[in-house]
Write a protein that holds these residues in place. Structure first.
Motif, PDB file in Angstrom:
ATOM      1  N   TRP A  39       8.519   3.056 -10.383  1.00 11.64           N
ATOM      2  CA  TRP A  39       8.686   1.924  -9.831  1.00 11.64           C
ATOM      3  C   TRP A  39       9.814   1.477  -9.353  1.00 11.64           C
ATOM      4  CZ3 TRP A  39       5.339  -0.203  -6.702  1.00 11.64           C
ATOM      5  CH2 TRP A  39       3.823   0.058  -6.957  1.00 11.64           C
ATOM      6  N   THR A  40      10.935   1.736 -10.366  1.00  7.10           N
ATOM      7  CA  THR A  40      12.520   1.175 -10.203  1.00  7.10           C
ATOM      8  C   THR A  40      12.925   1.890  -8.990  1.00  7.10           C
ATOM      9  OG1 THR A  40      12.777   0.612 -12.460  1.00  7.10           O
ATOM     10  CG2 THR A  40      14.609   0.839 -11.018  1.00  7.10           C
ATOM     11  N   TRP A  41      12.695   2.984  -8.788  1.00  9.50           N
ATOM     12  CA  TRP A  41      13.154   3.789  -7.440  1.00  9.50           C
ATOM     13  C   TRP A  41      12.395   3.263  -6.366  1.00  9.50           C
ATOM     14  CZ3 TRP A  41      11.711   9.066  -9.753  1.00  9.50           C
ATOM     15  CH2 TRP A  41      12.527   9.402 -11.029  1.00  9.50           C
ATOM     16  N   GLN A  42      11.204   3.007  -6.218  1.00 10.48           N
ATOM     17  CA  GLN A  42      10.527   2.690  -5.217  1.00 10.48           C
ATOM     18  C   GLN A  42      11.192   1.136  -4.737  1.00 10.48           C
ATOM     19  OE1 GLN A  42       8.590   4.057  -3.210  1.00 10.48           O
ATOM     20  NE2 GLN A  42       7.935   2.237  -1.726  1.00 10.48           N
ATOM     21  N   LEU A  43      11.141   0.227  -5.483  1.00  8.57           N
ATOM     22  CA  LEU A  43      11.291  -1.095  -5.419  1.00  8.57           C
ATOM     23  C   LEU A  43      12.602  -1.369  -5.047  1.00  8.57           C
ATOM     24  CD1 LEU A  43       9.361  -2.869  -8.340  1.00  8.57           C
ATOM     25  CD2 LEU A  43       8.423  -2.421  -5.662  1.00  8.57           C
ATOM     26  N   ALA A 102      23.452   1.193  -1.234  1.00  9.72           N
ATOM     27  CA  ALA A 102      22.822  -0.270  -1.843  1.00  9.72           C
ATOM     28  C   ALA A 102      21.763  -0.022  -2.940  1.00  9.72           C
ATOM     29  CB  ALA A 102      22.529  -1.203  -0.806  1.00  9.72           C
ATOM     30  N   MET A 103      20.812   1.071  -2.577  1.00  5.19           N
ATOM     31  CA  MET A 103      19.786   1.413  -3.506  1.00  5.19           C
ATOM     32  C   MET A 103      20.342   2.009  -5.000  1.00  5.19           C
ATOM     33  SD  MET A 103      17.020   4.419  -2.531  1.00  5.19           S
ATOM     34  CE  MET A 103      18.369   5.812  -2.559  1.00  5.19           C
ATOM     35  N   VAL A 104      21.302   2.842  -4.760  1.00  9.46           N
ATOM     36  CA  VAL A 104      22.064   3.517  -5.907  1.00  9.46           C
ATOM     37  C   VAL A 104      22.613   2.655  -6.766  1.00  9.46           C
ATOM     38  CG1 VAL A 104      23.611   5.316  -6.926  1.00  9.46           C
ATOM     39  CG2 VAL A 104      21.986   5.900  -4.838  1.00  9.46           C
ATOM     40  N   ALA A 105      23.385   1.573  -6.227  1.00 10.05           N
ATOM     41  CA  ALA A 105      24.086   0.611  -6.810  1.00 10.05           C
ATOM     42  C   ALA A 105      23.040  -0.362  -7.679  1.00 10.05           C
ATOM     43  CB  ALA A 105      24.736  -0.305  -5.848  1.00 10.05           C
ATOM     44  N   LEU A 106      22.094  -0.811  -7.013  1.00 11.71           N
ATOM     45  CA  LEU A 106      20.778  -1.539  -7.762  1.00 11.71           C
ATOM     46  C   LEU A 106      20.154  -0.701  -8.678  1.00 11.71           C
ATOM     47  CD1 LEU A 106      18.729  -3.120  -4.852  1.00 11.71           C
ATOM     48  CD2 LEU A 106      20.240  -4.317  -6.361  1.00 11.71           C
ATOM     49  N   ARG A 107      19.794   0.637  -8.369  1.00 17.91           N
ATOM     50  CA  ARG A 107      19.295   1.312  -9.618  1.00 17.91           C
ATOM     51  C   ARG A 107      20.299   1.482 -10.940  1.00 17.91           C
ATOM     52  NH1 ARG A 107      16.705   6.338  -6.201  1.00 17.91           N
ATOM     53  NH2 ARG A 107      15.151   4.757  -4.983  1.00 17.91           N
ATOM     54  N   LYS A 108      21.640   1.605 -10.624  1.00 15.31           N
ATOM     55  CA  LYS A 108      22.668   1.597 -11.504  1.00 15.31           C
ATOM     56  C   LYS A 108      22.598   0.436 -12.487  1.00 15.31           C
ATOM     57  CE  LYS A 108      25.675   5.012  -9.873  1.00 15.31           C
ATOM     58  NZ  LYS A 108      25.724   6.096 -11.225  1.00 15.31           N
ATOM     59  N   LEU A 109      22.582  -0.677 -11.806  1.00 12.78           N
ATOM     60  CA  LEU A 109      22.551  -1.827 -12.453  1.00 12.78           C
ATOM     61  C   LEU A 109      21.386  -2.211 -13.186  1.00 12.78           C
ATOM     62  CD1 LEU A 109      23.970  -4.491  -9.436  1.00 12.78           C
ATOM     63  CD2 LEU A 109      25.175  -3.811 -11.686  1.00 12.78           C
ATOM     64  N   ILE A 141       0.779  -1.216   0.007  1.00 12.74           N
ATOM     65  CA  ILE A 141       0.045   0.120   0.155  1.00 12.74           C
ATOM     66  C   ILE A 141       0.886   1.277   0.185  1.00 12.74           C
ATOM     67  CG2 ILE A 141      -1.732   1.236   1.495  1.00 12.74           C
ATOM     68  CD1 ILE A 141      -2.754  -1.474   2.379  1.00 12.74           C
ATOM     69  N   GLN A 142       1.794   1.241   0.926  1.00 10.04           N
ATOM     70  CA  GLN A 142       2.858   2.419   0.946  1.00 10.04           C
ATOM     71  C   GLN A 142       3.350   2.806  -0.575  1.00 10.04           C
ATOM     72  OE1 GLN A 142       3.023   4.321   3.479  1.00 10.04           O
ATOM     73  NE2 GLN A 142       4.408   5.845   2.875  1.00 10.04           N
ATOM     74  N   SER A 143       3.982   1.613  -1.128  1.00 14.69           N
ATOM     75  CA  SER A 143       4.598   1.770  -2.326  1.00 14.69           C
ATOM     76  C   SER A 143       3.965   2.360  -3.354  1.00 14.69           C
ATOM     77  CB  SER A 143       5.240   0.288  -2.865  1.00 14.69           C
ATOM     78  OG  SER A 143       5.967  -0.262  -1.908  1.00 14.69           O
ATOM     79  N   VAL A 144       2.381   1.797  -3.523  1.00 16.71           N
ATOM     80  CA  VAL A 144       1.569   2.298  -4.709  1.00 16.71           C
ATOM     81  C   VAL A 144       1.248   3.883  -4.224  1.00 16.71           C
ATOM     82  CG1 VAL A 144      -0.614   2.294  -5.298  1.00 16.71           C
ATOM     83  CG2 VAL A 144       0.453   0.201  -5.133  1.00 16.71           C
ATOM     84  N   ALA A 145       1.338   4.175  -2.974  1.00 15.87           N
ATOM     85  CA  ALA A 145       0.919   5.550  -2.465  1.00 15.87           C
ATOM     86  C   ALA A 145       2.252   6.434  -2.973  1.00 15.87           C
ATOM     87  CB  ALA A 145       0.710   5.808  -1.205  1.00 15.87           C
ATOM     88  N   ASN A 146       3.351   5.995  -2.658  1.00 18.98           N
ATOM     89  CA  ASN A 146       4.730   6.786  -2.816  1.00 18.98           C
ATOM     90  C   ASN A 146       4.735   6.994  -4.377  1.00 18.98           C
ATOM     91  OD1 ASN A 146       5.255   6.849  -0.323  1.00 18.98           O
ATOM     92  ND2 ASN A 146       6.812   5.254  -0.300  1.00 18.98           N
ATOM     93  N   VAL A 147       4.426   5.825  -5.154  1.00 23.37           N
ATOM     94  CA  VAL A 147       4.760   6.045  -6.733  1.00 23.37           C
ATOM     95  C   VAL A 147       3.826   7.186  -7.520  1.00 23.37           C
ATOM     96  CG1 VAL A 147       4.768   4.772  -8.928  1.00 23.37           C
ATOM     97  CG2 VAL A 147       5.557   3.716  -6.844  1.00 23.37           C
ATOM     98  N   GLU A 148       2.461   6.728  -6.831  1.00 22.36           N
ATOM     99  CA  GLU A 148       1.574   7.704  -7.455  1.00 22.36           C
ATOM    100  C   GLU A 148       1.590   9.217  -6.915  1.00 22.36           C
ATOM    101  OE1 GLU A 148      -0.755   7.024  -9.811  1.00 22.36           O
ATOM    102  OE2 GLU A 148       0.231   5.019  -9.785  1.00 22.36           O
ATOM    103  N   SER A 149       2.308   9.448  -5.817  1.00 25.55           N
ATOM    104  CA  SER A 149       2.515  10.728  -5.503  1.00 25.55           C
ATOM    105  C   SER A 149       3.623  11.360  -6.208  1.00 25.55           C
ATOM    106  CB  SER A 149       2.758  10.752  -3.895  1.00 25.55           C
ATOM    107  OG  SER A 149       1.749  10.352  -3.178  1.00 25.55           O
ATOM    108  N   THR A 150       4.698  10.560  -6.358  1.00 26.67           N
ATOM    109  CA  THR A 150       5.980  10.823  -7.125  1.00 26.67           C
ATOM    110  C   THR A 150       5.594  11.404  -8.485  1.00 26.67           C
ATOM    111  OG1 THR A 150       7.347   9.465  -5.702  1.00 26.67           O
ATOM    112  CG2 THR A 150       8.389  10.174  -7.873  1.00 26.67           C
TER     113      THR A 150
END
Length: 276
Positions: A64-68, A116-123, A38-47
């Motif tokens: 969604w990539t940023w959120q996940l 870790a989040m930035v590394a995942l996004r770069k990959l 629920i929090q992820s959907v709310a964050n994505v739609e708000s962003t």
């Protein structure tokens, strides 16, 4: 096989207690997954809405990539939060020190989350033939830190509730429970609710039954399973009946003493304090 015959009659045993705790854990995990979804959907739609208002066009896939990626790293950090929650709380330390330690812990936890989040996004971006660039590092880190403090606090509350749920005593369902203790040609039928404590004694276990102490050929772990959740281990070699405990006095080291209704005092180790 003879040792297993000396046990309790009626009620629930250790195996079903474990099953109940597993169900508690599954419900806790399910509630956590539902909240994250629920929090992820709310964050994505708000962003997406906020970026549209600013005139910035961004794909839903990217958001969604940023959120996940953020969620994935926080999930990986749960064991660390569990460890910190278990150790940075009373009676191991005062409430003031606990708040201070957790406030300090937000810094390395947030840094680990961001890196870790930035590394995942770069990959992920690289796998799609794109490149990901984090915002200006000093200000970007500060921005993420402000969000991470709130997430840390929510995670702390969730993990703390989980530890309380899994460690609290389960309801006692045993009826007329009796422990059979062979003694030569005599077999003592000892009511479980009359046992004050039990302690390891070599290949035997000492059982305090009123003014008497019986020797039972059994391991302490096996006896604890037989006696059920009405008993707590307070030391590697000692059990007490929860209902017999009248006072618990904790030392600065975290070790403690319990005073029973009979006036008997027993020492406990800090590693077993939460179980009591």
């Amino acid at each position: 096989m003879a040792e297993r015959a000396a046990g309790t009659n009626g009620g629930r045993g250790g195996a079903s207690d474990d099953a109940l705790r597993r169900r508690h854990l599954l419900w806790l995990i399910a509630a956590g997954i539902a909240f994250i979804a629920i929090q992820s959907v709310a964050n994505v739609e708000s962003t997406i809405e906020d970026m549209a208002k600013l005139g910035v066009a961004e794909t839903r896939v990217h958001v969604w990539t940023w959120q996940l990626t953020s969620v994935a790293v926080w999930l990986a950090l749960i064991p660390m939060l569990w460890w910190l929650t278990a150790r940075l709380r009373p009676p191991r330390c005062s409430w003031g020190m606990a708040v201070l330690f957790h406030a300090l812990a937000t810094v390395p936890v947030s840094l680990a989350h961001v890196l870790a989040m930035v590394a995942l996004r770069k990959l992920i971006y690289a796998a799609g033939g794109e490149s990901y660039a984090f915002d200006d590092w000093p200000m970007g880190l500060l921005y993420e830190y402000r969000k991470d403090v709130a997430t840390y606090a929510m995670g702390l509350a969730f993990v703390g509730f989980g530890q309380w749920l899994l460690s609290r005593p389960l309801p006692e369902l045993r009826v007329d429970a009796v422990l059979e203790v062979p003694d030569g040609s005599i077999t003592h039928r000892v009511p479980v609710d009359e046992i004050d404590w039990a302690a390891s004694a070599g290949n035997y276990v000492e059982i305090a039954w009123g003014p008497r102490t019986l020797l039972h050929r059994c391991t302490l772990a096996a006896l604890q399973d037989q006696l059920g959740p009405g008993f707590a281990r307070i030391h590697r070699g000692r059990l007490v009946r929860r209902a017999a405990v009248r006072a618990v006095e904790t030392d600065r080291s975290g070790d403690f003493s319990v005073t029973l209704a009979s006036g008997t005092q027993l020492r406990g180790s800090r590693r077993f304090r939460e179980g009591l």
